[in-house]
Motif scaffolding. Structure first.
Motif, PDB file in Angstrom:
ATOM      1  N   LYS A   9       0.831  -1.202   0.000  1.00 24.04           N
ATOM      2  CA  LYS A   9       0.000   0.000   0.000  1.00 24.04           C
ATOM      3  C   LYS A   9       0.869   1.257   0.000  1.00 24.04           C
ATOM      4  CE  LYS A   9      -4.049  -2.033   2.260  1.00 24.04           C
ATOM      5  NZ  LYS A   9      -4.950  -1.994   3.457  1.00 24.04           N
TER       6      LYS A   9
ATOM      7  N   GLU B  63       2.254   1.638  -3.416  1.00 25.65           N
ATOM      8  CA  GLU B  63       1.235   2.129  -4.356  1.00 25.65           C
ATOM      9  C   GLU B  63       1.035   3.631  -4.204  1.00 25.65           C
ATOM     10  OE1 GLU B  63      -0.409   1.170  -7.602  1.00 25.65           O
ATOM     11  OE2 GLU B  63       0.226  -0.485  -6.320  1.00 25.65           O
ATOM     12  N   ARG B  64       1.102   4.128  -2.972  1.00 23.32           N
ATOM     13  CA  ARG B  64       0.972   5.571  -2.756  1.00 23.32           C
ATOM     14  C   ARG B  64       2.139   6.317  -3.393  1.00 23.32           C
ATOM     15  NH1 ARG B  64      -0.879   3.880   2.461  1.00 23.32           N
ATOM     16  NH2 ARG B  64       1.198   4.169   3.354  1.00 23.32           N
TER      17      ARG B  64
ATOM     18  N   THR C 123       1.599   6.327  -7.177  1.00 29.68           N
ATOM     19  CA  THR C 123       0.552   7.284  -7.546  1.00 29.68           C
ATOM     20  C   THR C 123       1.076   8.717  -7.490  1.00 29.68           C
ATOM     21  OG1 THR C 123      -1.162   5.801  -6.709  1.00 29.68           O
ATOM     22  CG2 THR C 123      -1.765   8.105  -7.002  1.00 29.68           C
TER      23      THR C 123
ATOM     24  N   HIS D 197       3.266   9.319 -10.486  1.00 30.13           N
ATOM     25  CA  HIS D 197       2.456   9.453 -11.699  1.00 30.13           C
ATOM     26  C   HIS D 197       1.850  10.848 -11.780  1.00 30.13           C
ATOM     27  CE1 HIS D 197      -0.715   8.805 -14.672  1.00 30.13           C
ATOM     28  NE2 HIS D 197      -0.072   7.703 -15.040  1.00 30.13           N
ATOM     29  N   ASN D 198       1.342  11.335 -10.655  1.00 30.98           N
ATOM     30  CA  ASN D 198       0.747  12.678 -10.641  1.00 30.98           C
ATOM     31  C   ASN D 198       1.795  13.747 -10.921  1.00 30.98           C
ATOM     32  OD1 ASN D 198      -1.727  11.552 -10.019  1.00 30.98           O
ATOM     33  ND2 ASN D 198      -1.493  11.843  -7.805  1.00 30.98           N
TER      34      ASN D 198
ATOM     35  N   PHE E 159       5.247   3.359 -16.821  1.00 26.67           N
ATOM     36  CA  PHE E 159       4.416   2.753 -15.786  1.00 26.67           C
ATOM     37  C   PHE E 159       3.901   1.377 -16.176  1.00 26.67           C
ATOM     38  CE2 PHE E 159       4.484   7.037 -14.180  1.00 26.67           C
ATOM     39  CZ  PHE E 159       4.467   6.841 -12.811  1.00 26.67           C
TER      40      PHE E 159
ATOM     41  N   ARG F 120       6.577  -3.363  -9.169  1.00 27.56           N
ATOM     42  CA  ARG F 120       5.465  -3.748  -8.293  1.00 27.56           C
ATOM     43  C   ARG F 120       5.440  -5.273  -8.119  1.00 27.56           C
ATOM     44  NH1 ARG F 120       1.722  -1.651 -11.127  1.00 27.56           N
ATOM     45  NH2 ARG F 120       1.265   0.288 -10.035  1.00 27.56           N
TER      46      ARG F 120
END
Length: 660
Positions: free
Chosen positions: A441, A444-445, A448, A451-452, A551, A559
């Protein structure tokens, strides 16, 4: 026609796997019968069986257009049909990545095609395979060769789209065409993004998968091919033309999409110098022709920087023709048998080694631990027997002395058991730190957030910085795992050593987790990401597709690395002390039983002979169990030659009868 070498060897390989599966199932039945199966051991056995059952041999073919790649596939695998099964005539070439296999679950033949429009989705091909509604499927009529040919032609179909749509789909980048004065109004692109062909060929039914890839443009636009599918193949055949040698586009494909991402591959990276028949000249003798082929081979090895042994000159066209006409002389001239021999032996040997190093090693260690538990039990029974035999004719005072001694040993033993519980608590604390570093988790944060950040910053330097930061964070977390896992390994070893030294437990090698494999994988992925990040091709590519490729291909692999490492850490931490726990419980029960026996004997000497008889029977039964486990272990670790005719039968008959 005689069966191909590859078919013979693949059949032997499948038989070898079947023997391993049978042995693993035998071990599972033994564990269940003797109540030694735990939830985790059952899970590990089932995962191993699933891995063996789903194992497939993948051979990938990579080449630029017009190198005779599809003809080579026809020659090696489909000559028995007496015709070209895959379209490979002049001017016709594979336009989308194509997987040929046999779908055992569906049990039917089909061509399944993924529309090119799915490139607009932020979804990998692997995930799209789980969405059958997005694919177009054509059933194959095995009674009609014409219908099969017509369906297979789909993989070469194209369509014209506007320039804007081609750019949107990532199939055209104006920056990669600097010499064009005026961009075209329309662009020809593949109709399909990916093709899956299920066909009941004997080799495919035995577990072979063939990956047929298009030219350089497809490899560049589908990074999942280069970064996932090709590295996972057991063999990658890079096909060149003997008439052209290594062209500029060949070299670019080799450097950017094959060699750069294959550094970990010890074997299975093969260069095929096809179309040597173009060098055949009736005005030259055989020596001159061979010299010309060898010069081209040496030149290719020098340019690509690989061993000469990895380059195979062949004529796929003449090889196919020789097989169809059963012309042995033409076959020998084509040199195709030499390549087939390499695929049949070296590649399958490498695959067998991988299974030995993973699945069989995992189960083999479990069997060794079980042997340790049973051996400890056997030693305990023998100790009891020796003690009871020594009591014959001894006084009551001696028996009471032995009872007191046993109680003292029991008290000391329980102190060590309490110490064991304290060590388990320390191990649990280290496990928390380990799991936190591999927290999916949290990863994943971080993904993210990266990506942003990349979506908001479209400069080349900004994108490169975000890529680097993400991988630096992942490497830092992996280093924490390295440090903590080493501390945990030392603690586990010390716990086992204490009970082995102080209480005579059988030497059992605890299951150990090595983070190095995942650390190396992440480090290699980091280096690949650096190549991608600094590549001129990346700098010239439209930024939206740079982000998407990064990605979909690289971050998704990272991942996967963390996911697999987390799973293995969880399994390790839950099972590392399991064999010792069984031995501790068994030893405690035996000490309690010794006290009970001594108490009964002190009251009645008649009990002694009966108890000695019981222990003799137990000793014989446990010794038999140990023999069964040794047979299982020997079968798992036997090294059979793959050729079916020379492979010995596993010696499991007696064990199977006993354990069943």
């Amino acid at each position: 026609m005689e069966r191909s070498r590859l078919e013979t060897q693949l059949k032997a390989y499948e038989q070898w796997k079947a023997d391993i599966i049978r042995t693993v199932k035998l071990y599972y039945r033994w564990l269940s019968k003797h109540r030694l199966a735990t939830d985790d051991s059952v899970k590990r056995i089932r995962e191993s069986l699933d891995s063996l059952s789903s194992d497939r041999l993948t051979i990938a073919f990579v080449a630029e257009f017009s190198r005779g790649k599809t003809e080579l596939i026809n020659a090696i695998f489909f000559s028995d049909f007496g015709r070209r099964l895959l379209p490979s005539t002049a001017g016709r070439t594979t336009m989308c990545p194509t997987e040929l296999f046999y779908d055992q679950q569906a049990g039917q033949s089909y061509v399944r095609l993924l529309p090119i429009e799915t490139r607009l989705q932020e979804t990998s091909i692997r995930d799209l395979k789980r969405k059958p509604a997005l694919w177009v499927t054509y059933p194959l009529d095995l009674e009609s060769a014409d219908q099969i040919e017509e369906c297979l032609r789909e993989v070469i179909k194209t369509r014209k789209v506007t320039l804007a749509e081609a750019v949107r789909l990532g199939m055209y980048d104006p920056q990669q065409h600097p010499t064009q004065n005026q961009p075209p109004d329309f662009v020809e692109i593949p109709k399909w993004r990916h093709a899956m062909i299920s066909f009941p060929h004997p080799l495919l039914k035995q577990g072979l998968t063939i990956l047929d890839t298009p030219g350089l443009n497809a490899l560049g636009s589908e990074p999942e091919l280069t970064l996932k599918m090709l590295p996972s193949a057991q063999a990658v055949l890079f096909v060149l033309g003997a008439d052209t040698g290594v062209t500029r586009s060949d070299l670019e494909m080799w450097q950017n999409h094959i060699k750069g991402f294959q550094r970990s591959r010890q074997r299975g990276l093969i260069v095929v110098l096809n179309k040597i028949d173009t060098l055949w000249d009736e005005l030259q003798d055989e020596v001159d022709i061979n010299n010309a082929i060898n010069r081209q081979r040496n030149h290719t090895a020098q340019i690509l920087g690989i061993d000469l042994k990895a380059i195979f000159p062949v004529s796929a066209h003449k090889g196919l023709l020789g097989k169809i006409k059963d012309d042995q002389q033409l076959m020998e001239q084509s040199r195709l048998p030499t390549l087939e021999h390499y695929l049949a032996h070296d590649i399958l040997d490498a695959r067998q080694e991988i299974i030995r190093d993973t699945v069989t090693t995992e189960i083999s260690q479990m069997v060794e631990n079980t042997q340790g538990i049973v051996a400890t039990k056997l030693n305990g029974i023998q100790t009891q027997l020796d003690e009871l035999r020594q009591l014959s004719g001894k006084s009551l005072e001696m028996i009471e002395h032995m009872m007191a001694k046993t109680r003292t040993e029991q008290a000391e033993y329980m102190q060590n058991v309490n110490s064991f519980q304290a060590s388990r608590k320390i191990l649990k604390e280290q496990a928390t730190t380990l799991r936190d570093a591999l927290d999916l988790k949290k990863l994943e944060r971080s993904i993210t957030a990266t990506h942003n950040a990349m979506a908001d910053n479209w400069t080349t330097l900004g994108l490169q910085s975000s890529m680097r930061t993400l991988f630096d964070d992942m490497r830092a977390n992996m280093q924490i795992v390295v440090d903590q896992s080493e501390q945990a390994r030392k603690l586990i070893r010390s716990i086992y050593r204490r009970f082995q030294n102080e209480h005579g437990f059988s030497v059992v090698q605890p299951k150990m987790f090595s983070i190095m494999r995942y650390r190396v994988e992440l480090e290699m992925l980091y280096q690949e990401a650096e190549i991608f990040r600094k590549s001129p091709v990346t700098a010239m590519t439209e930024k939206h597709f740079v982000v998407k490729r990064f990605f979909v291909a690289m971050v998704s692999r990272a991942r996967d690395i963390f996911f697999q490492a987390r799973q293995e850490v969880d399994s390790w931490l839950s099972t590392a002390l399991e064999p010792l726990t069984f031995q501790i419980r068994e030893h405690k029960e035996q000490m309690e039983r010794r006290l009970v026996d001594l108490q009964k004997i002190s009251r009645s000497r008649d009990t002694l002979d009966a108890r000695v008889g019981e222990l003799k029977a137990q000793h014989a039964a446990v010794a038999k169990q140990l023999t069964i486990l040794r047979n299982i272990h020997n079968t798992l670790n036997s090294s059979y030659p793959l050729t079916a005719e020379t492979r010995p039968k596993p010696k499991l008959v007696a064990a199977r009868k006993t354990a069943g």
